[in-house]
Write a protein that holds these residues in place. Structure first.
Motif, PDB file in Angstrom:
ATOM      1  N   SER A  77      -0.816 -26.452   0.572  1.00 21.07           N
ATOM      2  CA  SER A  77       0.332 -26.058   2.573  1.00 21.07           C
ATOM      3  C   SER A  77      -0.337 -27.645   3.385  1.00 21.07           C
ATOM      4  O   SER A  77      -1.257 -27.027   3.696  1.00 21.07           O
ATOM      5  CB  SER A  77       1.056 -24.736   2.758  1.00 21.07           C
ATOM      6  OG  SER A  77      -0.826 -24.095   3.760  1.00 21.07           O
ATOM      7  N   GLU A  78       0.780 -27.449   4.732  1.00 24.16           N
ATOM      8  CA  GLU A  78       0.659 -28.088   5.476  1.00 24.16           C
ATOM      9  C   GLU A  78      -0.309 -27.005   6.239  1.00 24.16           C
ATOM     10  O   GLU A  78      -1.256 -28.205   7.137  1.00 24.16           O
ATOM     11  CB  GLU A  78       1.607 -28.348   6.158  1.00 24.16           C
ATOM     12  CG  GLU A  78       2.685 -28.940   5.518  1.00 24.16           C
ATOM     13  CD  GLU A  78       2.909 -30.997   5.932  1.00 24.16           C
ATOM     14  OE1 GLU A  78       1.821 -30.695   6.149  1.00 24.16           O
ATOM     15  OE2 GLU A  78       3.172 -31.589   5.331  1.00 24.16           O
ATOM     16  N   PRO A  97       1.855 -27.985  -3.522  1.00 21.54           N
ATOM     17  CA  PRO A  97       2.405 -26.272  -3.324  1.00 21.54           C
ATOM     18  C   PRO A  97       1.564 -25.588  -4.878  1.00 21.54           C
ATOM     19  O   PRO A  97       1.297 -26.429  -5.961  1.00 21.54           O
ATOM     20  CB  PRO A  97       3.449 -26.592  -3.089  1.00 21.54           C
ATOM     21  CG  PRO A  97       3.860 -27.230  -3.512  1.00 21.54           C
ATOM     22  CD  PRO A  97       3.136 -28.027  -3.602  1.00 21.54           C
ATOM     23  N   LEU A 200      -1.165 -20.468   0.732  1.00 19.81           N
ATOM     24  CA  LEU A 200       0.343 -20.717   0.197  1.00 19.81           C
ATOM     25  C   LEU A 200       0.511 -19.223  -0.414  1.00 19.81           C
ATOM     26  O   LEU A 200       0.716 -19.342  -1.828  1.00 19.81           O
ATOM     27  CB  LEU A 200       0.731 -21.780  -0.025  1.00 19.81           C
ATOM     28  CG  LEU A 200       1.892 -22.082  -0.295  1.00 19.81           C
ATOM     29  CD1 LEU A 200       2.716 -21.976   0.871  1.00 19.81           C
ATOM     30  CD2 LEU A 200       2.612 -22.668  -1.304  1.00 19.81           C
ATOM     31  N   SER A 221       1.384 -20.572   6.620  1.00 17.29           N
ATOM     32  CA  SER A 221       1.817 -21.089   5.514  1.00 17.29           C
ATOM     33  C   SER A 221       3.510 -20.239   5.813  1.00 17.29           C
ATOM     34  O   SER A 221       3.844 -21.388   5.084  1.00 17.29           O
ATOM     35  CB  SER A 221       0.919 -21.614   4.660  1.00 17.29           C
ATOM     36  OG  SER A 221       0.874 -20.112   3.912  1.00 17.29           O
ATOM     37  N   GLU A 224       6.563 -22.212   5.616  1.00 15.62           N
ATOM     38  CA  GLU A 224       6.726 -23.521   4.653  1.00 15.62           C
ATOM     39  C   GLU A 224       7.485 -23.001   3.578  1.00 15.62           C
ATOM     40  O   GLU A 224       8.256 -23.318   2.362  1.00 15.62           O
ATOM     41  CB  GLU A 224       5.315 -23.514   4.198  1.00 15.62           C
ATOM     42  CG  GLU A 224       4.706 -24.462   5.413  1.00 15.62           C
ATOM     43  CD  GLU A 224       3.680 -25.113   5.081  1.00 15.62           C
ATOM     44  OE1 GLU A 224       3.402 -25.917   3.386  1.00 15.62           O
ATOM     45  OE2 GLU A 224       2.243 -24.910   5.843  1.00 15.62           O
ATOM     46  N   TYR A 273       8.597 -24.138  -5.492  1.00 11.80           N
ATOM     47  CA  TYR A 273       8.461 -24.094  -6.185  1.00 11.80           C
ATOM     48  C   TYR A 273       7.615 -23.481  -7.846  1.00 11.80           C
ATOM     49  O   TYR A 273       6.222 -23.271  -8.895  1.00 11.80           O
ATOM     50  CB  TYR A 273       7.238 -22.867  -5.520  1.00 11.80           C
ATOM     51  CG  TYR A 273       7.254 -23.099  -4.161  1.00 11.80           C
ATOM     52  CD1 TYR A 273       6.393 -23.467  -3.513  1.00 11.80           C
ATOM     53  CD2 TYR A 273       8.304 -22.124  -3.356  1.00 11.80           C
ATOM     54  CE1 TYR A 273       5.635 -24.140  -2.543  1.00 11.80           C
ATOM     55  CE2 TYR A 273       7.758 -22.062  -2.045  1.00 11.80           C
ATOM     56  CZ  TYR A 273       7.307 -23.227  -0.652  1.00 11.80           C
ATOM     57  OH  TYR A 273       6.821 -23.464   0.347  1.00 11.80           O
TER      58      TYR A 273
END
Length: 291
Positions: A77-78, A97, A200, A221, A224, A273
């Motif tokens: 994740s970011e 992800p 995540l 996260s 997101e 996802y």
């Protein structure tokens, strides 16, 4: 067919182009280093960072070693990317992800279990970081709603289950398998996830993938995955009135409105996802890693 779950014996007897791991354990770090030795340095060590790790984590030293020895690093994740780069000074090469089984977690084929439907569901290890206090307080403030908690009590934390037992409409079901989890998601009106820090969270991905709107914190996260008003809502744990408001809002939605929200949630998870999307991401990672 080119991917193998390697045993300790195979690390010593076979050569690999890439050795990849996510869990930061002594065994996994050793396997990656042995893979490089066995291949005379040609094997690439690929580490998937899947947590925002802090010094109080039991595998902190192993996480640091994984980042130190890895040839390439993937973040899920970011939020994890920011943590790795800012806290550890290690460049993250790609973000890929976590994914979920969209065919298995499909509301079109899932059937609610004996609990029926209309309740609010929590899934996760019951520890302070996950904020079970928010779940318990929600149950107290919303006595007309049912709350179900799935997951084991963390042995290193306080006895949250004792507190849950004091709230009649908050029931702990223990750890469950995937089929049982799908049953519970199929009957849920909303998903409650007030965790403070997550790499995540697969539990949130599976919930929205099953069409269950999620209420989460606007931290780590979680933003997101959850988009305000599309597949759920973002509310700070300090704003308990905001959580109560979302629970009552979901409970009072008419069927048509809830089904529309559910369809948006399902679409958001499948689009971002699904395992196909994750596989596409790792195909690029593997090809670039061995170039």
């Amino acid at each position: 067919p080119h991917m193998h779950l390697i045993s300790p014996h195979e690390v010593l007897t076979r050569r690999y182009d890439i050795v990849q791991h996510a869990s930061s354990t002594n065994r996994n770090v050793a396997a990656a280093l042995l893979g490089k030795v066995r291949s005379l340095g040609r094997c690439r060590h690929l580490f998937t960072a899947n947590l925002e790790v802090t010094p109080d984590n039991g595998h902190y030293r192993q996480f640091v070693a994984s980042l130190k020895f890895a040839d390439r690093v993937v973040a899920v994740s970011e939020a994890v990317k920011r943590s790795v780069e800012n806290d550890f000074g290690r460049k993250v090469d790609w973000i890929v992800p976590n994914g979920f089984d969209a065919e298995f977690f499909d509301p079109a084929v899932a059937v609610p279990g004996p609990e029926g439907s209309g309740y609010f569901l929590w899934v996760g290890i019951i520890e302070e970081r996950k904020r079970p206090d928010v779940l318990i307080e929600l149950a107290r403030r919303c006595p007309d709603q049912r709350f179900l908690a799935v997951g084991r009590q963390a042995e290193w934390d306080r006895d949250w289950l004792g507190e849950m037992r004091g709230v009649e409409n908050c029931v702990h079901l223990g750890a469950v398998d995937r089929k049982r989890l799908r049953e519970l998601l199929a009957g849920a009106r909303g998903f409650i996830f007030p965790s403070e820090r997550e790499g995540l969270p697969l539990s949130v991905i599976e919930a929205v993938g099953m069409g269950v709107p999620a209420v989460v914190q606007p931290k780590s996260s979680m933003p997101e995955i959850v988009e305000e008003g599309r597949n759920g809502w973002l509310r700070d744990a300090a704003d308990l009135d905001g959580w109560v408001d979302r629970v009552q809002f979901l409970a009072n939605m008419d069927d048509a409105e809830w089904k529309a929200c559910s369809a948006r949630a399902r679409e958001s998870a499948v689009g971002r996802y699904s395992w196909d999307r994750v596989a596409d991401g790792y195909r690029e990672v593997y090809e670039r890693t061995v170039e």
